[in-house]
Design a protein around this motif. Sequence first.
Motif, PDB file in Angstrom:
ATOM      1  N   VAL A   1       0.836  -1.205   0.000  1.00  0.00           N
ATOM      2  CA  VAL A   1       0.000   0.000   0.000  1.00  0.00           C
ATOM      3  C   VAL A   1       0.873   1.258   0.000  1.00  0.00           C
ATOM      4  CG1 VAL A   1      -1.696   1.303   1.342  1.00  0.00           C
ATOM      5  CG2 VAL A   1      -1.935  -1.169   1.113  1.00  0.00           C
ATOM      6  N   LYS A   2       1.975   1.219   0.748  1.00  0.00           N
ATOM      7  CA  LYS A   2       2.868   2.383   0.838  1.00  0.00           C
ATOM      8  C   LYS A   2       3.526   2.673  -0.516  1.00  0.00           C
ATOM      9  CE  LYS A   2       6.445   4.207   3.907  1.00  0.00           C
ATOM     10  NZ  LYS A   2       7.359   3.873   5.021  1.00  0.00           N
ATOM     11  N   ARG A   3       3.992   1.622  -1.203  1.00  0.00           N
ATOM     12  CA  ARG A   3       4.653   1.835  -2.494  1.00  0.00           C
ATOM     13  C   ARG A   3       3.658   2.195  -3.593  1.00  0.00           C
ATOM     14  NH1 ARG A   3       9.216  -3.032  -2.497  1.00  0.00           N
ATOM     15  NH2 ARG A   3      10.224  -2.371  -0.562  1.00  0.00           N
ATOM     16  N   ARG A   4       2.449   1.644  -3.504  1.00  0.00           N
ATOM     17  CA  ARG A   4       1.421   2.024  -4.482  1.00  0.00           C
ATOM     18  C   ARG A   4       1.045   3.490  -4.326  1.00  0.00           C
ATOM     19  NH1 ARG A   4      -4.306  -0.851  -3.930  1.00  0.00           N
ATOM     20  NH2 ARG A   4      -4.250   0.484  -2.091  1.00  0.00           N
ATOM     21  N   GLN A   5       1.040   3.972  -3.084  1.00  0.00           N
ATOM     22  CA  GLN A   5       0.735   5.386  -2.848  1.00  0.00           C
ATOM     23  C   GLN A   5       1.832   6.293  -3.391  1.00  0.00           C
ATOM     24  OE1 GLN A   5      -2.093   6.507  -1.776  1.00  0.00           O
ATOM     25  NE2 GLN A   5      -1.459   8.657  -1.791  1.00  0.00           N
ATOM     26  N   ARG A   6       3.077   5.796  -3.490  1.00  0.00           N
ATOM     27  CA  ARG A   6       4.162   6.604  -4.059  1.00  0.00           C
ATOM     28  C   ARG A   6       3.902   6.940  -5.515  1.00  0.00           C
ATOM     29  NH1 ARG A   6       9.496   3.381  -2.101  1.00  0.00           N
ATOM     30  NH2 ARG A   6       9.261   3.670   0.138  1.00  0.00           N
TER      31      ARG A   6
ATOM     32  N   ILE B   1       1.037   7.590  -6.813  1.00  0.00           N
ATOM     33  CA  ILE B   1       0.072   8.705  -6.834  1.00  0.00           C
ATOM     34  C   ILE B   1       0.719   9.978  -6.301  1.00  0.00           C
ATOM     35  CG2 ILE B   1      -2.179   9.474  -5.983  1.00  0.00           C
ATOM     36  CD1 ILE B   1      -2.867   6.434  -5.715  1.00  0.00           C
TER      37      ILE B   1
END
Length: 368
Positions: free
Chosen positions: A147-152, A154
């Motif tokens: 989730v943290k890397r997917r948010q990067r 965006i």
Amino acid sequence: MADDVAPVENKNKRFRKDKPWDTDDIDHWKVEKFTAEDNPHPFLEESSFATLFPKYREKYLREIWGHVTSALDKHGIACTLDLVEGSMTVRTTRKTFDPYIILRARDLIKLLSRSVPFTQAVKVLQDDMACDVIKIGNIVRNKERFVKRRQRIIGPNGSTLKAIELLTGCYVLVQGNTVSAMGPHKSLKEVRRIVLDCMKNIHPIYHIKELMIKRELAKDPKLANESWDRFLPKFKKTSVKAKKPKEPTKKKVYTPFPPPQQPSKIDLQLESGEYFLKPSEKKSREHAKKLEAQAEHAKEREEKRKLAFIPPEEPLPTDEAPRKSKKRAADGTPKSSETGNDASDVPKKSKKSSRDGTSKKSKKHEDS
């Protein structure tokens, strides 16, 4: 003699012939539009593609399905929406003339199932537009890290995603376990590289800087035939120090028997005999305990108050004599033994003379 030497023929170009229709003014990368005149005959076989869509997309697809049908009907493609099975299907008809349009229709329903709005997804039917659905769900195992890397991708307030869209000229949508992208083939390759590297813990800002430098270098015609490696930044991978391994804890001795059960509140009351007391007796016992505790606290407070009235320690008068002798020794005054004179040399007043003096004074007082 020099003119008689025959030129050396390149073996790789032995069978290459000049093409009179291949001139310099022809753009080999131009995509020609395919019309109905290019293929007047219908297809011999029917081709179809189907894809499933999630439950939350059902309401939106029902609303825009009329627009999807009219957009595909222009190219001779039929489509059906099955709400019971939760699937979308596209197939060729007798009116279809473009053999590649069925693949574009397949991409259209794939994008619609991945939450891409219809106004954006319908552009995939154009010849200069392609799409790519990047799967990122199986790259990172840890859910929080994923989730943290997917948010990067965006970024804060969608700034990183907007920068990727502006530099690549693609439409990018991050949804669930996939990243949907639409644009030219060359740009889609860049988007895929950015997304996969981000999931492998390489921040997108490095690729964004590289794309910005490439855009500026492309404006200079002198650098068209040169390598741009000397202008591109080279980021070194910094190794983070590994955490020290924890000290191995002592292994507990395995016992097949469970630990003994702790006594309950009722068991403790039974042991002390409190369980068999009447309610009035219990109240009186609790009241007695409170009184005892109050008495102990009162006693402690009284002792603290008495501390203020205890007099401080004072030196006794018997202790002053040795102190004076110590002071004289400190001042350096000589004693009788330290001087050369003996005690016999010092004249002493006799007790008689002192008595006579007092008697004479008393007689004079009487005469007066």
